[in-house]
Design a protein around this motif. Structure first.
Motif, PDB file in Angstrom:
ATOM      1  N   LYS A 178       3.635  -7.361 -10.815  1.00 36.71           N
ATOM      2  CA  LYS A 178       2.640  -8.377 -10.471  1.00 36.71           C
ATOM      3  C   LYS A 178       1.226  -7.829 -10.623  1.00 36.71           C
ATOM      4  O   LYS A 178       0.301  -8.553 -10.991  1.00 36.71           O
ATOM      5  CB  LYS A 178       2.868  -8.884  -9.042  1.00 36.71           C
ATOM      6  CG  LYS A 178       4.215  -9.565  -8.835  1.00 36.71           C
ATOM      7  CD  LYS A 178       4.219 -10.484  -7.630  1.00 36.71           C
ATOM      8  CE  LYS A 178       3.476 -11.757  -7.928  1.00 36.71           C
ATOM      9  NZ  LYS A 178       3.659 -12.798  -6.925  1.00 36.71           N
ATOM     10  N   VAL A 179       1.069  -6.522 -10.338  1.00 37.45           N
ATOM     11  CA  VAL A 179      -0.242  -5.904 -10.543  1.00 37.45           C
ATOM     12  C   VAL A 179      -0.592  -5.905 -12.026  1.00 37.45           C
ATOM     13  O   VAL A 179      -1.721  -6.231 -12.423  1.00 37.45           O
ATOM     14  CB  VAL A 179      -0.249  -4.462  -9.981  1.00 37.45           C
ATOM     15  CG1 VAL A 179      -1.504  -3.718 -10.427  1.00 37.45           C
ATOM     16  CG2 VAL A 179      -0.164  -4.476  -8.465  1.00 37.45           C
ATOM     17  N   LYS A 180       0.385  -5.543 -12.870  1.00 36.31           N
ATOM     18  CA  LYS A 180       0.157  -5.543 -14.314  1.00 36.31           C
ATOM     19  C   LYS A 180      -0.153  -6.943 -14.827  1.00 36.31           C
ATOM     20  O   LYS A 180      -0.956  -7.124 -15.742  1.00 36.31           O
ATOM     21  CB  LYS A 180       1.383  -4.995 -15.034  1.00 36.31           C
ATOM     22  CG  LYS A 180       1.607  -3.509 -14.838  1.00 36.31           C
ATOM     23  CD  LYS A 180       2.855  -3.038 -15.561  1.00 36.31           C
ATOM     24  CE  LYS A 180       3.092  -1.550 -15.349  1.00 36.31           C
ATOM     25  NZ  LYS A 180       4.340  -1.096 -16.021  1.00 36.31           N
ATOM     26  N   ALA A 181       0.489  -7.947 -14.217  1.00 38.64           N
ATOM     27  CA  ALA A 181       0.271  -9.337 -14.641  1.00 38.64           C
ATOM     28  C   ALA A 181      -1.031  -9.906 -14.090  1.00 38.64           C
ATOM     29  O   ALA A 181      -1.434 -11.007 -14.466  1.00 38.64           O
ATOM     30  CB  ALA A 181       1.452 -10.204 -14.198  1.00 38.64           C
ATOM     31  N   GLY A 182      -1.675  -9.175 -13.180  1.00 40.30           N
ATOM     32  CA  GLY A 182      -2.945  -9.631 -12.619  1.00 40.30           C
ATOM     33  C   GLY A 182      -2.803 -10.594 -11.466  1.00 40.30           C
ATOM     34  O   GLY A 182      -3.805 -11.184 -11.034  1.00 40.30           O
ATOM     35  N   SER A 183      -1.594 -10.752 -10.928  1.00 40.40           N
ATOM     36  CA  SER A 183      -1.401 -11.705  -9.829  1.00 40.40           C
ATOM     37  C   SER A 183      -1.340 -11.008  -8.467  1.00 40.40           C
ATOM     38  O   SER A 183      -1.145 -11.665  -7.443  1.00 40.40           O
ATOM     39  CB  SER A 183      -0.116 -12.509 -10.040  1.00 40.40           C
ATOM     40  OG  SER A 183       0.996 -11.658 -10.148  1.00 40.40           O
ATOM     41  N   PHE A 184      -1.492  -9.677  -8.456  1.00 39.19           N
ATOM     42  CA  PHE A 184      -1.531  -8.955  -7.186  1.00 39.19           C
ATOM     43  C   PHE A 184      -2.557  -7.843  -7.304  1.00 39.19           C
ATOM     44  O   PHE A 184      -2.596  -7.108  -8.300  1.00 39.19           O
ATOM     45  CB  PHE A 184      -0.150  -8.378  -6.839  1.00 39.19           C
ATOM     46  CG  PHE A 184       0.001  -8.025  -5.388  1.00 39.19           C
ATOM     47  CD1 PHE A 184       0.402  -8.978  -4.475  1.00 39.19           C
ATOM     48  CD2 PHE A 184      -0.269  -6.738  -4.933  1.00 39.19           C
ATOM     49  CE1 PHE A 184       0.545  -8.667  -3.129  1.00 39.19           C
ATOM     50  CE2 PHE A 184      -0.139  -6.420  -3.586  1.00 39.19           C
ATOM     51  CZ  PHE A 184       0.272  -7.385  -2.687  1.00 39.19           C
ATOM     52  N   ARG A 185      -3.398  -7.717  -6.280  1.00 39.02           N
ATOM     53  CA  ARG A 185      -4.486  -6.743  -6.310  1.00 39.02           C
ATOM     54  C   ARG A 185      -3.930  -5.313  -6.307  1.00 39.02           C
ATOM     55  O   ARG A 185      -3.085  -4.961  -5.480  1.00 39.02           O
ATOM     56  CB  ARG A 185      -5.407  -6.927  -5.109  1.00 39.02           C
ATOM     57  CG  ARG A 185      -6.172  -8.235  -5.081  1.00 39.02           C
ATOM     58  CD  ARG A 185      -7.082  -8.273  -3.861  1.00 39.02           C
ATOM     59  NE  ARG A 185      -8.073  -7.214  -3.900  1.00 39.02           N
ATOM     60  CZ  ARG A 185      -9.319  -7.357  -4.369  1.00 39.02           C
ATOM     61  NH1 ARG A 185      -9.697  -8.537  -4.845  1.00 39.02           N
ATOM     62  NH2 ARG A 185     -10.153  -6.361  -4.361  1.00 39.02           N
ATOM     63  N   GLU A 186      -4.445  -4.486  -7.196  1.00 41.02           N
ATOM     64  CA  GLU A 186      -3.972  -3.111  -7.288  1.00 41.02           C
ATOM     65  C   GLU A 186      -4.357  -2.313  -6.047  1.00 41.02           C
ATOM     66  O   GLU A 186      -3.565  -1.497  -5.545  1.00 41.02           O
ATOM     67  CB  GLU A 186      -4.554  -2.437  -8.544  1.00 41.02           C
ATOM     68  CG  GLU A 186      -4.012  -1.044  -8.791  1.00 41.02           C
ATOM     69  CD  GLU A 186      -4.539  -0.439 -10.071  1.00 41.02           C
ATOM     70  OE1 GLU A 186      -3.772   0.276 -10.745  1.00 41.02           O
ATOM     71  OE2 GLU A 186      -5.722  -0.678 -10.395  1.00 41.02           O
ATOM     72  N   ASP A 187      -5.580  -2.547  -5.506  1.00 44.58           N
ATOM     73  CA  ASP A 187      -6.009  -1.793  -4.329  1.00 44.58           C
ATOM     74  C   ASP A 187      -5.161  -2.134  -3.119  1.00 44.58           C
ATOM     75  O   ASP A 187      -4.824  -1.266  -2.311  1.00 44.58           O
ATOM     76  CB  ASP A 187      -7.501  -2.016  -4.031  1.00 44.58           C
ATOM     77  CG  ASP A 187      -7.898  -3.482  -4.097  1.00 44.58           C
ATOM     78  OD1 ASP A 187      -7.010  -4.350  -4.259  1.00 44.58           O
ATOM     79  OD2 ASP A 187      -9.106  -3.769  -3.993  1.00 44.58           O
ATOM     80  N   LEU A 188      -4.753  -3.405  -2.990  1.00 45.35           N
ATOM     81  CA  LEU A 188      -3.865  -3.786  -1.885  1.00 45.35           C
ATOM     82  C   LEU A 188      -2.476  -3.180  -2.085  1.00 45.35           C
ATOM     83  O   LEU A 188      -1.838  -2.731  -1.123  1.00 45.35           O
ATOM     84  CB  LEU A 188      -3.773  -5.308  -1.783  1.00 45.35           C
ATOM     85  CG  LEU A 188      -2.828  -5.850  -0.703  1.00 45.35           C
ATOM     86  CD1 LEU A 188      -3.226  -5.348   0.679  1.00 45.35           C
ATOM     87  CD2 LEU A 188      -2.794  -7.377  -0.729  1.00 45.35           C
ATOM     88  N   TYR A 189      -2.038  -3.146  -3.322  1.00 49.90           N
ATOM     89  CA  TYR A 189      -0.721  -2.569  -3.630  1.00 49.90           C
ATOM     90  C   TYR A 189      -0.662  -1.108  -3.184  1.00 49.90           C
ATOM     91  O   TYR A 189       0.274  -0.683  -2.499  1.00 49.90           O
ATOM     92  CB  TYR A 189      -0.446  -2.682  -5.125  1.00 49.90           C
ATOM     93  CG  TYR A 189       0.760  -1.909  -5.600  1.00 49.90           C
ATOM     94  CD1 TYR A 189       2.048  -2.268  -5.216  1.00 49.90           C
ATOM     95  CD2 TYR A 189       0.608  -0.807  -6.439  1.00 49.90           C
ATOM     96  CE1 TYR A 189       3.156  -1.546  -5.645  1.00 49.90           C
ATOM     97  CE2 TYR A 189       1.713  -0.086  -6.888  1.00 49.90           C
ATOM     98  CZ  TYR A 189       2.981  -0.462  -6.483  1.00 49.90           C
ATOM     99  OH  TYR A 189       4.077   0.246  -6.905  1.00 49.90           O
ATOM    100  N   PHE A 190      -1.675  -0.317  -3.544  1.00 46.98           N
ATOM    101  CA  PHE A 190      -1.669   1.092  -3.169  1.00 46.98           C
ATOM    102  C   PHE A 190      -1.933   1.290  -1.676  1.00 46.98           C
ATOM    103  O   PHE A 190      -1.493   2.283  -1.092  1.00 46.98           O
ATOM    104  CB  PHE A 190      -2.684   1.872  -4.005  1.00 46.98           C
ATOM    105  CG  PHE A 190      -2.247   2.080  -5.428  1.00 46.98           C
ATOM    106  CD1 PHE A 190      -1.134   2.848  -5.706  1.00 46.98           C
ATOM    107  CD2 PHE A 190      -2.930   1.491  -6.478  1.00 46.98           C
ATOM    108  CE1 PHE A 190      -0.709   3.036  -7.013  1.00 46.98           C
ATOM    109  CE2 PHE A 190      -2.513   1.676  -7.786  1.00 46.98           C
ATOM    110  CZ  PHE A 190      -1.396   2.452  -8.056  1.00 46.98           C
ATOM    111  N   ARG A 191      -2.645   0.338  -1.074  1.00 46.05           N
ATOM    112  CA  ARG A 191      -2.867   0.417   0.385  1.00 46.05           C
ATOM    113  C   ARG A 191      -1.559   0.195   1.140  1.00 46.05           C
ATOM    114  O   ARG A 191      -1.314   0.810   2.185  1.00 46.05           O
ATOM    115  CB  ARG A 191      -3.895  -0.641   0.804  1.00 46.05           C
ATOM    116  CG  ARG A 191      -4.349  -0.513   2.262  1.00 46.05           C
ATOM    117  CD  ARG A 191      -5.114   0.773   2.460  1.00 46.05           C
ATOM    118  NE  ARG A 191      -5.514   0.980   3.841  1.00 46.05           N
ATOM    119  CZ  ARG A 191      -4.707   1.421   4.804  1.00 46.05           C
ATOM    120  NH1 ARG A 191      -3.456   1.716   4.520  1.00 46.05           N
ATOM    121  NH2 ARG A 191      -5.141   1.603   6.016  1.00 46.05           N
TER     122      ARG A 191
END
Length: 602
Positions: A422-435
């Motif tokens: 979803k991060v790669k697709a742009g539908s989920f924030r990368e900074d939130l993912y790593f947080r």
């Protein structure tokens, strides 16, 4: 040595003439010697030295029954080490040599002058104290040497000392054990270069050479080294070796094994809190939950639908120091953005239409405890940003309020989707993912949990037999084989529903293959026996037996619509209800009536 230390000495006077004893005592006490004991016979002198310690003995050479030489000999037999001064009126060579052999300090010829007595007393006591100090220092050094040797041998760190030519001066047992895999015959006197068989050790000897050249200590240099077939992590400290005069005599290497100790194999568990399973995959999950539960940080739980993410959250909460505080659970897919924002952060009265009173959000309700955000992968980008700010700052503003609130909350999130995709697709924030990805726990699908299906089946049969008031005691071997061969796209939840259905259909005490859904038997609807209802059975009963029913055309159309929505939503009932534009409780009711199992959609 100070005058005070000298005058505090204990002195024994031995003379058979009372006038001389008294005279010596008066001279010495007036000079500041507080402890002066005077006796007149051999026996009294032996008694005194046997009961206390003296710093000086002044003895007449001639006593009534014995000589001073005999008394001196007796003192040495008793282990008296203090100086003895002999007082005599007739010094002879033979007597003098015998006295010296027995350790007499000096002679005082009669008549004894006061100044000669006091001078000899000072010198004798001072020398005795110096000799005492020397002996004590030597004993202390010897004890310290033994202590260092014992420490050197027993310490778990490997210690090697080398000279400037890198010859090994000393090495302890731990060092011998550490390097035995590389150089079994490595001994003191060998050159350190003899262990130079690996790149890591080449670097070690280079570092030793550098310390020998520069005199600068190298601390906590960590390397990975394969020894004895295992990879060891060594912390290496190299220091210049001081010879005690400030000059370098070589170098000292201290190697500490930092390799994590293998945990003792814990006893196999078939459950952990509310989670059930004895497979190796679940043992790893239990260990993770147990260890991570104690760490107060964010956790992301991943895994397909139906694997028990909520149960894992309960286990984490119970293992944490927050176990006695609230555990607040939020289904992020069950609400629209506006409703989810209000549900999480709360709102102020009048913040929006319908906000008729102040509302405490779920975050504030969880203060001091744990907040569980289920299916976090489905929230909008706007909500992702708000959540990110909250996770970073642990502060938030309720909707419609300008007052910032701070909370102490542990956040656990869960998702059945691949957030990286979803991060790669742009539908989920990368900074939130790593947080969220500080620590992650992946729950394995049921098909990867070898041996757990019989255990879970037995548990669910007991659960639903009691709930349905049926005397079902087990499952046939053939039916269990079918369950074990099935792929279980809906995982444990699907198995639970399948056993509930089988318990409803079961007419006796044993669940058979006929009580299982067709897809678990590997049959299509065309192959289905006529005795098995097409959709299932209703919860209505006629007597003690379930009543079969024939679905109407309307039931079939509704079933098709629900199945299509569930397929599109990947089995997520909250999403499916929004697709169908009906309330979630209505969807649940229809699914129960039509016996639709959403778990088959994963």
């Amino acid at each position: 040595m100070t005058e005070t230390a000298t005058t505090e000495a204990a002195i024994l006077i031995v003379d058979d003439e009372i006038s001389l004893r008294n005279t010596f005592s008066i001279f010495l006490k007036r000079a500041g010697y507080a402890t002066v004991i005077a006796v007149g016979s051999f026996e009294e002198a032996v008694k005194e030295v046997s009961s206390r310690m003296f710093d000086l003995i002044i003895c007449d050479i001639v006593l009534e029954t014995h000589s001073g030489i005999e008394l001196l000999r007796r003192f040495r037999q008793l282990g008296v080490t203090c100086p003895v001064v002999i007082v005599t009126g007739y010094p002879e060579v033979e007597t003098a040599s015998e006295a010296v052999r027995l350790g007499a300090f000096d002679y005082l010829p009669k008549p004894v002058e006061k100044e000669a007595l006091l001078k000899t007393t000072r010198l004798a006591i001072r020398q005795y104290r110096l000799e005492q100090g020397k002996r004590e220092a030597e004993l202390a050094r010897e004890r310290y040497r033994h202590f260092l040797e014992a420490l050197f041998k027993s310490v778990s760190d490997s210690i090697i000392s080398v000279d400037h030519d890198m010859r090994i001066l000393k090495m302890n047992h731990a060092a011998s054990v550490l390097f035995c895999a590389l150089q079994p015959e490595l001994r003191e006197g060998d050159n350190l270069h003899s262990i130079n068989q690996k790149e890591e050790l080449t670097q070690l000897t280079d570092n030793v050479a550098k310390v020998l050249k520069t005199g600068i200590e190298l601390t906590d240099h960590r390397v990975e080294l394969f020894l004895g077939g295992t990879c060891k992590v060594l912390s290496i400290c190299i220091s210049p070796l001081d010879n005690g005069t400030g000059q370098s005599a070589g170098a000292v290497l201290v190697l500490r094994d930092m390799t994590p100790k293998k945990q003792k194999a814990s006893q196999k568990r078939n459950h952990f809190h509310k989670m059930l399973g004895a497979s190796p995959a679940m043992q790893k999950v239990y260990l993770l939950l147990e260890n991570i539960g104690r760490v107060d940080t964010s956790v992301l739980i991943t895994g397909p639908s139906g694997t028990g993410k909520e149960l894992a959250v309960h286990a984490l909460h119970q293992e944490s120091p927050r176990r006695n505080r609230p555990l607040v659970m939020v289904d992020c897919t069950a609400m629209t953005d506006t409703l989810l924002e209000s549900e999480l952060f709360g709102h102020k009265k009048g913040a929006f239409t319908g906000a008729e009173e102040n509302r405490m959000g779920r975050i504030l309700q969880a203060d001091g405890g744990t907040l569980f955000l289920d299916e976090i992968g489905d929230i909008s980008m706007t909500m992702q940003l708000r959540l990110l700010r909250f996770l970073q700052e642990k502060t938030f503003y309720p909707v419609g309020s300008d007052k910032e609130l701070q909370v102490d909350v542990r956040v656990i999130a869960a998702t059945n989707v691949n957030l990286k995709d979803k991060v790669k697709a742009g539908s989920f924030r990368e900074d939130l993912y790593f947080r969220l990805l500080i620590i992650d726990i992946h729950l394995p699908p049921l098909r990867e949990r070898e041996g757990d299906i019989p255990l879970l089946t037995e548990y669910f049969i007991g659960l639903f037999a009691k709930k349905l008031h049926k005397k079902i005691t087990g499952i046939s071997e053939q039916a269990l084989v079918h369950l074990c061969r099935y792929e279980w796209p809906g995982n444990v939840r699907q198995l639970e529903h399948a056993i509930e259905r089988a318990c409803i259909l079961c007419q006796g005490t044993t669940i058979s293959s006929a009580d299982l859904p067709d897809e678990m038997l590997g049959r299509s609807k065309i192959d289905r026996p006529q005795t098995i209802p097409e959709i299932g059975v209703t919860a209505e009963k006629s007597g003690n037996h379930p009543r079969l029913f024939t679905p109407t055309d309307e039931d079939k159309q509704t079933t098709e619509k629900i199945l299509a929505a569930l397929k599109k939503a990947g089995g997520n009932k909250a999403k499916a209800s929004r697709i169908l534009n009906i309330d979630r409780s209505t969807l649940y009711r229809k699914m129960r009536e039509l016996h639709i199992d959403a778990d088959m959609f994963g």
